[in-house]
Scaffold this motif. Sequence first.
Motif, PDB file in Angstrom:
ATOM      1  N   UNK A   1       0.827  -1.206   0.000  1.00  0.00           N
ATOM      2  CA  UNK A   1       0.000   0.000   0.000  1.00  0.00           C
ATOM      3  C   UNK A   1       0.859   1.252   0.000  1.00  0.00           C
ATOM      4  N   UNK A   2       1.932   1.266   0.781  1.00  0.00           N
ATOM      5  CA  UNK A   2       2.810   2.439   0.857  1.00  0.00           C
ATOM      6  C   UNK A   2       3.495   2.692  -0.480  1.00  0.00           C
ATOM      7  N   UNK A   3       3.994   1.655  -1.101  1.00  0.00           N
ATOM      8  CA  UNK A   3       4.670   1.798  -2.397  1.00  0.00           C
ATOM      9  C   UNK A   3       3.693   2.310  -3.456  1.00  0.00           C
TER      10      UNK A   3
ATOM     11  N   UNK B   1      -3.381   8.936 -15.333  1.00  0.00           N
ATOM     12  CA  UNK B   1      -4.190   7.710 -15.315  1.00  0.00           C
ATOM     13  C   UNK B   1      -3.483   6.620 -14.513  1.00  0.00           C
ATOM     14  N   UNK B   2      -2.172   6.461 -14.695  1.00  0.00           N
ATOM     15  CA  UNK B   2      -1.432   5.460 -13.933  1.00  0.00           C
ATOM     16  C   UNK B   2      -1.434   5.806 -12.445  1.00  0.00           C
ATOM     17  N   UNK B   3      -1.348   7.103 -12.129  1.00  0.00           N
ATOM     18  CA  UNK B   3      -1.406   7.513 -10.728  1.00  0.00           C
ATOM     19  C   UNK B   3      -2.751   7.187 -10.115  1.00  0.00           C
ATOM     20  N   UNK B   4      -3.818   7.458 -10.861  1.00  0.00           N
ATOM     21  CA  UNK B   4      -5.156   7.144 -10.350  1.00  0.00           C
ATOM     22  C   UNK B   4      -5.317   5.648 -10.124  1.00  0.00           C
TER      23      UNK B   4
ATOM     24  N   UNK C   1      -4.078   1.112  -3.978  1.00  0.00           N
ATOM     25  CA  UNK C   1      -3.627   1.325  -2.588  1.00  0.00           C
ATOM     26  C   UNK C   1      -4.792   1.497  -1.628  1.00  0.00           C
ATOM     27  N   UNK C   2      -5.897   1.993  -2.098  1.00  0.00           N
ATOM     28  CA  UNK C   2      -7.052   2.248  -1.214  1.00  0.00           C
ATOM     29  C   UNK C   2      -7.844   1.040  -0.986  1.00  0.00           C
TER      30      UNK C   2
END
Length: 165
Positions: free
Chosen positions: A3-5, A155-158, A164-165
């Motif tokens: 999740x952190x990564x 888009x990759x960030x989203x 992660x969520x």
Amino acid sequence: METTTATVGGAILALFGGALLLWCAAEVRLRHRVRRRGRPAVATVVAEADAHGELDSAPLLSFATEPSTVGAQGVGAHTAHSSGTLAVEACELVLTRPRGHTPLRRPPRLVPGTSVRIAYDPRRPGLAVLAPEESGPRTVVADLLWTALGLGCLAAAALLLLVAA
């Protein structure tokens, strides 16, 4: 993926993509503003005195600005106004690189001695852009590619932040 990564990776990609999109929008807006409100001129591509300058994809341009009334400073022809004051019409020789020219290699048609049409900002003559017919369709393609890269990063960030969520 932890999740952190995923969160850190998503945040970095979001920052990079957002900054890239802001930069693209600012450059396109600047080019359009200078072409619309700037003064047209004809510049000459100048030979580079520096070996590193030859690697720059934007050519070094030299042009003379149009005369403008500047009080008592500058070089040029003196003119008398109806009020009896003396003003100087100043012409300035400018050496600059055009903004918004981002190909990987300098086009072969922009060799030293070639004349190109430009537009420049009369308040800041060092801010010049190539005329649309000089820059050609490659500028639009480059703008679209940079925009696509920025949108892809967002888009990759989203996606990473959703994972992660």
